[in-house]
Scaffold this active site. Structure first.
Site, PDB file in Angstrom:
ATOM      1  N   SER A   1     -34.888  -2.878 -68.381  1.00  0.00           N
ATOM      2  CA  SER A   1     -34.039  -2.031 -67.529  1.00  0.00           C
ATOM      3  C   SER A   1     -34.565  -0.598 -67.517  1.00  0.00           C
ATOM      4  O   SER A   1     -33.910   0.338 -67.996  1.00  0.00           O
ATOM      5  CB  SER A   1     -32.599  -2.080 -68.040  1.00  0.00           C
ATOM      6  OG  SER A   1     -32.142  -3.409 -68.101  1.00  0.00           O
TER       7      SER A   1
ATOM      8  N   GLY B   1     -35.064   1.655 -65.138  1.00  0.00           N
ATOM      9  CA  GLY B   1     -34.311   2.681 -64.414  1.00  0.00           C
ATOM     10  C   GLY B   1     -33.174   3.240 -65.245  1.00  0.00           C
ATOM     11  O   GLY B   1     -32.937   4.460 -65.259  1.00  0.00           O
ATOM     12  N   ASP B   2     -32.458   2.370 -65.947  1.00  0.00           N
ATOM     13  CA  ASP B   2     -31.366   2.830 -66.802  1.00  0.00           C
ATOM     14  C   ASP B   2     -31.883   3.689 -67.940  1.00  0.00           C
ATOM     15  O   ASP B   2     -31.299   4.730 -68.271  1.00  0.00           O
ATOM     16  CB  ASP B   2     -30.621   1.620 -67.380  1.00  0.00           C
ATOM     17  CG  ASP B   2     -29.826   0.878 -66.332  1.00  0.00           C
ATOM     18  OD1 ASP B   2     -28.780   1.387 -65.909  1.00  0.00           O
ATOM     19  OD2 ASP B   2     -30.248  -0.219 -65.937  1.00  0.00           O
ATOM     20  N   THR B   3     -32.971   3.243 -68.565  1.00  0.00           N
ATOM     21  CA  THR B   3     -33.495   3.974 -69.715  1.00  0.00           C
ATOM     22  C   THR B   3     -34.033   5.338 -69.307  1.00  0.00           C
ATOM     23  O   THR B   3     -33.820   6.336 -70.005  1.00  0.00           O
ATOM     24  CB  THR B   3     -34.596   3.153 -70.402  1.00  0.00           C
ATOM     25  OG1 THR B   3     -34.083   1.856 -70.729  1.00  0.00           O
ATOM     26  CG2 THR B   3     -35.060   3.830 -71.677  1.00  0.00           C
TER      27      THR B   3
ATOM     28  N   ALA C   1     -31.103   7.547 -68.834  1.00  0.00           N
ATOM     29  CA  ALA C   1     -30.545   7.934 -70.128  1.00  0.00           C
ATOM     30  C   ALA C   1     -31.349   9.066 -70.760  1.00  0.00           C
ATOM     31  O   ALA C   1     -30.787  10.044 -71.277  1.00  0.00           O
ATOM     32  CB  ALA C   1     -30.505   6.724 -71.064  1.00  0.00           C
TER      33      ALA C   1
END
Length: 415
Positions: free
Chosen positions: A184, A186-188, A191
């Protein structure tokens, strides 16, 4: 890999006070997010000493608890994403639950949420109101498209952000369907941009005494890493296309098939590095060619260079290729599986293979902390919490008596 070979971290059931050497010791963080982006940001802060209270919905908790491979009904991933945190199981839809969040936010340094824009406001938790009550509060808001703009209300996941940010278009072999990155990403990335925003806001708060809202969009975090993509289009109308394992405009750098069927990644794109590489593979003619002395010349003849390097690697195993390239100081590597990672001595030496023991005595190896700080290093202080494990303790610290806590539990506000 044997767990004994890794850096050890004791299983803890309490939350030890962060070491005075911890970079973020003393910071209080309220995590209202779930799944990946918000919790990853909070995990990063917790690794470096911040006290993180994770608010989860009673009953199921964070959906990540049930994602991917489960042990005894709980995701093994949970032990990475929620380490060093405390769990408060509280219903954000209940007015009494919202009041408790406001009370916690009034004493917090940082609040992290990654709900769809408008959700916080709908629960009576508008960040502007929270800031009015606690002007020092820093609010990190992570969403698919940001808090403003025509797409703000669309649901957004990391894979969609990777596509909109320009990454997915490039992750393919030419002429084949673009593939997703296997994690993932994009999420990381969002973040990590969120953590950067928090640290910037903390620096500003140190000067002014005031907090602020940090607005991170998943697609913007991906787009921020797309290097020269936009200016090349602006200046030349160039739309970069997928190039498989090569890197367009930089040569030579590619994955080359070896004698044993594996691939060696070779990055010979520095001017002096290129000469050493050509000399190593017996192509003195290419090393001495003035047309290949810089990157522009090499890019014009990249197919010729790839063929020359590929012809050489085809005569050797991956291990032989890497040994020869290392001796010649040419950057190179092989493609690691997680089994390779778990057995790698460099990972071990850097403290990136951390061994812990679960509550039932099961050994588990998890990633160590990143980045490495010389004076205030990160630390794994406790296992990820069970759902609502710390509810009663946290509420008692807030001043609620046992009868009040029992009443909230009876009404389903907490668990």
């Amino acid at each position: 890999m044997s767990p004994a070979a890794a850096t050890t971290s004791p299983a803890a059931t309490e939350v030890p006070e962060a070491s005075p050497r911890a970079a973020l010791q003393g910071l209080k963080v309220l995590e209202l997010g779930q799944l990946i982006a918000g919790p990853f940001a909070a995990k990063t802060l917790a690794d470096f000493g911040a006290e993180v209270i994770k608010i989860e919905a009673p009953g199921a908790g964070d959906p990540l608890r049930k994602w991917r491979l489960l042990k005894d009904g709980t995701s093994i991933w949970w032990q990475v994403q929620s380490r060093n945190k405390r769990s408060l199981a509280l219903d954000l839809r209940a007015p009494d639950g919202q009041a408790l969040v406001r009370q916690l936010a009034a004493e917090a340094d940082i609040l992290i949420e990654n709900f769809r824009p408008g959700a916080m406001e709908g629960w009576g938790l508008d960040p502007e109101d929270l800031l009015a009550a606690n002007p020092r509060l820093i609010v990190l808001r992570i969403s698919g498209y940001g808090q403003t703009g025509p797409y703000r209300n669309r649901p957004g996941f990391g894979v969609i952000a990777e596509a909109m940010g320009g990454l997915r278009h490039l992750t393919a072999e030419p002429g084949r369907v673009p593939v997703r990155v296997g994690v993932s990403l994009g999420d990381t990335l969002a973040a990590l941009h969120g953590v950067i925003g928090i640290l910037l806001a903390l620096q500003d708060r140190h000067r002014t005494g005031r907090g602020q809202v940090v607005d991170v969009a998943l697609y913007e975090a991906v787009f921020n890493c797309m290097e020269s993509l936009l200016p090349e289009y602006s200046a030349f109308g160039a739309v970069r296309q997928a190039a498989g394992s090569a890197l367009p405009g930089i040569a030579p750098t590619n994955a080359y098939l070896c004698k044993d069927g594996g691939y060696a990644l070779v990055a010979g794109n520095g001017d002096s590095i290129f000469k050493r590489l050509m000399q190593l593979i017996g192509r003195e003619d290419l090393a001495a060619d003035p047309a290949l002395a810089d990157n522009a010349g090499r890019v014009a003849r990249v197919e010729e260079l790839d063929q020359a390097i590929g012809a050489w690697t085809a005569q050797h195993s991956v291990a032989e290729v890497l040994a020869l390239l290392d001796k010649a100081s040419v950057p190179a590597g092989r493609i690691y599986t997680v089994a390779d990672i778990a057995a790698d001595p460099h990972y071990q030496a850097r403290g990136m293979l951390e061994s812990l023991t679960l509550a039932d005595g099961t050994p588990l190896t998890v990633p160590g902390t990143v980045p490495k700080l010389s004076r205030t290093p990160g630390q794994h202080r406790r296992l990820a919490p069970t759902l609502g494990q710390d509810t009663e303790q946290i509420l008692a610290e807030m001043g609620l008596d046992p009868n009040q806590i029992q009443d909230l539990r009876a009404r389903g506000v907490i668990q």
